[in-house]
Design a protein around this motif. Structure first.
Motif, short mmCIF file in Angstrom:
data_model
loop_
_atom_site.label_atom_id
_atom_site.label_comp_id
_atom_site.label_asym_id
_atom_site.label_seq_id
_atom_site.Cartn_x
_atom_site.Cartn_y
_atom_site.Cartn_z
N THR A 88 0.83 -1.20 0.00
CA THR A 88 0.00 0.00 0.00
C THR A 88 0.87 1.25 0.00
OG1 THR A 88 -1.80 -1.14 1.14
CG2 THR A 88 -1.76 1.27 1.30
N LEU A 89 1.83 1.31 0.90
CA LEU A 89 2.68 2.50 1.01
C LEU A 89 3.53 2.69 -0.24
CD1 LEU A 89 3.76 2.38 4.77
CD2 LEU A 89 1.83 3.56 3.72
N ALA A 90 4.01 1.58 -0.80
CA ALA A 90 4.80 1.68 -2.03
C ALA A 90 3.93 2.18 -3.19
CB ALA A 90 5.43 0.33 -2.37
N SER A 91 2.67 1.78 -3.21
CA SER A 91 1.78 2.17 -4.29
C SER A 91 1.41 3.65 -4.24
CB SER A 91 0.49 1.33 -4.26
OG SER A 91 0.80 -0.03 -4.46
N ILE A 92 1.21 4.17 -3.05
CA ILE A 92 0.82 5.58 -2.93
C ILE A 92 2.05 6.50 -2.88
CG2 ILE A 92 0.59 5.75 -0.42
CD1 ILE A 92 -2.12 7.24 -1.06
N GLY A 93 3.17 5.95 -2.48
CA GLY A 93 4.44 6.68 -2.52
C GLY A 93 4.45 7.98 -1.74
N ARG A 94 4.93 9.03 -2.41
CA ARG A 94 5.12 10.33 -1.76
C ARG A 94 3.81 11.03 -1.41
NH1 ARG A 94 10.23 13.10 -3.16
NH2 ARG A 94 8.92 14.89 -3.52
N ARG A 95 2.70 10.45 -1.78
CA ARG A 95 1.41 11.03 -1.45
C ARG A 95 0.86 10.49 -0.13
NH1 ARG A 95 -1.40 10.19 -7.16
NH2 ARG A 95 -3.07 11.58 -6.51
N TRP A 96 1.54 9.47 0.43
CA TRP A 96 1.05 8.87 1.67
C TRP A 96 1.34 9.80 2.85
CZ3 TRP A 96 3.35 7.47 6.29
CH2 TRP A 96 2.50 6.82 7.18
N THR A 97 0.34 9.96 3.69
CA THR A 97 0.48 10.74 4.91
C THR A 97 -0.55 10.25 5.91
OG1 THR A 97 0.42 12.97 5.83
CG2 THR A 97 -0.97 12.56 3.91
N THR A 98 -0.37 10.60 7.16
CA THR A 98 -1.34 10.20 8.19
C THR A 98 -2.52 11.16 8.25
OG1 THR A 98 -0.04 11.39 9.85
CG2 THR A 98 0.38 9.02 9.61
N ARG A 99 -2.42 12.24 7.52
CA ARG A 99 -3.51 13.23 7.45
C ARG A 99 -4.23 13.10 6.12
NH1 ARG A 99 -3.07 17.29 11.23
NH2 ARG A 99 -1.20 17.21 12.52
N ILE A 100 -5.36 13.77 5.99
CA ILE A 100 -6.06 13.80 4.70
C ILE A 100 -5.62 15.08 3.99
CG2 ILE A 100 -8.27 13.85 3.52
CD1 ILE A 100 -9.53 12.63 6.06
N ILE A 101 -4.73 14.92 3.02
CA ILE A 101 -4.24 16.05 2.24
C ILE A 101 -4.71 15.87 0.80
CG2 ILE A 101 -2.22 17.35 1.48
CD1 ILE A 101 -2.59 17.37 4.52
N VAL A 102 -5.41 16.86 0.32
CA VAL A 102 -5.93 16.82 -1.05
C VAL A 102 -5.04 17.73 -1.90
CG1 VAL A 102 -7.89 17.37 -2.52
CG2 VAL A 102 -8.27 16.41 -0.24
N LEU A 103 -4.58 17.20 -3.00
CA LEU A 103 -3.78 17.97 -3.94
C LEU A 103 -4.61 18.14 -5.22
CD1 LEU A 103 -1.06 19.35 -4.29
CD2 LEU A 103 -0.16 17.20 -5.17
N PRO A 104 -5.21 19.33 -5.39
CA PRO A 104 -6.08 19.55 -6.56
C PRO A 104 -5.36 19.20 -7.87
CG PRO A 104 -6.25 21.38 -5.03
CD PRO A 104 -5.11 20.52 -4.55
N GLY A 105 -6.12 18.57 -8.73
CA GLY A 105 -5.58 18.22 -10.05
C GLY A 105 -4.89 16.87 -10.11
N GLU A 106 -4.60 16.29 -8.97
CA GLU A 106 -3.94 14.98 -8.97
C GLU A 106 -4.97 13.89 -9.18
OE1 GLU A 106 -0.63 13.77 -8.41
OE2 GLU A 106 -0.14 15.84 -8.91
N ARG A 107 -4.58 12.88 -9.93
CA ARG A 107 -5.44 11.72 -10.13
C ARG A 107 -5.30 10.80 -8.92
NH1 ARG A 107 -6.62 10.48 -15.79
NH2 ARG A 107 -6.78 8.35 -15.04
N LEU A 108 -6.37 10.11 -8.60
CA LEU A 108 -6.31 9.15 -7.50
C LEU A 108 -5.39 7.99 -7.88
CD1 LEU A 108 -10.04 8.90 -6.37
CD2 LEU A 108 -8.19 10.24 -5.36
N VAL A 109 -4.72 7.44 -6.89
CA VAL A 109 -3.87 6.28 -7.11
C VAL A 109 -4.77 5.10 -7.45
CG1 VAL A 109 -2.25 4.68 -6.02
CG2 VAL A 109 -2.08 7.14 -5.55
N ALA A 110 -4.44 4.41 -8.52
CA ALA A 110 -5.25 3.28 -8.98
C ALA A 110 -4.39 2.06 -9.25
CB ALA A 110 -6.03 3.67 -10.22
N THR A 111 -3.21 2.02 -8.61
CA THR A 111 -2.31 0.88 -8.78
C THR A 111 -2.20 0.12 -7.47
OG1 THR A 111 -0.38 2.22 -8.21
CG2 THR A 111 -0.97 2.10 -10.54
N GLY A 112 -1.51 -1.00 -7.51
CA GLY A 112 -1.32 -1.80 -6.31
C GLY A 112 -2.66 -2.21 -5.71
N PRO A 113 -2.76 -2.22 -4.38
CA PRO A 113 -4.02 -2.64 -3.76
C PRO A 113 -5.16 -1.67 -4.00
CG PRO A 113 -2.51 -1.81 -2.10
CD PRO A 113 -1.74 -1.88 -3.39
#
Length: 169
Positions: A88-113
């Motif tokens: 899971t962490l490898a799939s989301i990479g640098r976007r993983w955080t313990t908070r809910i951070i939204v980055l406008p314009g970014e596509r949702l991660v759709a790889t890995g789990p």
């Protein structure tokens, strides 16, 4: 069951504690970078409850686990859950955080789990919170913290889902 008790319990807890501390460092770095890139936080009001829950869970394990027998089958299941955590962490990479951070314009991660589950990290956390106390036969702790975690996730998951759906339009 293995009765190598204290040393094995301490080794398991030291691993989980070190893992959580390392993840907090990574999450803080990723959060800072996402915010600097134009991201914004959602649902910050419930974040202290999540931190308190996880800290209390880990503290309870440190207090009650040393000296208790270790169920190797449940420990093996916990290790399998760790594999899902790493995937899971490898799939989301640098976007993983313990908070809910939204980055406008970014596509949702759709790889890995994320291909199979909308929130695989929460599946991992639910399993960990129940399994690790169960490894030591601490069923009351497993059930208590699972219920508390469920209450927090009933706030967290809808907040995250809503925020991510709004960014997709």
């Amino acid at each position: 069951m293995v009765d190598a008790a204290a040393p094995l319990a301490v080794a398991i807890l030291a691993y989980v504690t070190a893992q959580r501390l390392f993840e907090l460092v990574v999450a803080a770095r990723n959060t800072r970078r996402l915010l600097e890139s134009g991201g914004y936080e959602v649902g910050a009001g419930h974040y202290p409850a999540i931190v308190a829950l996880h800290a209390a869970w880990l503290a309870a394990l440190w207090i009650f686990s040393p000296g208790r027998p270790v169920d190797l089958l449940l420990l093996a299941l916990f290790v399998l859950v760790q594999l899902l955590r790493f995937w899971t962490l490898a799939s989301i990479g640098r976007r993983w955080t313990t908070r809910i951070i939204v980055l406008p314009g970014e596509r949702l991660v759709a790889t890995g789990p994320y291909r199979f589950l909308p929130h695989p990290n929460y599946v991992v956390v639910v399993c960990e919170i129940f399994l690790l106390p169960a490894v030591f036969g601490l069923w009351a702790i497993a059930i208590l913290f699972s219920l508390l975690n469920a209450a927090v996730l009933m706030i967290r998951i809808p907040a995250e889902t809503s925020a991510l759906q709004r960014t997709r339009g």
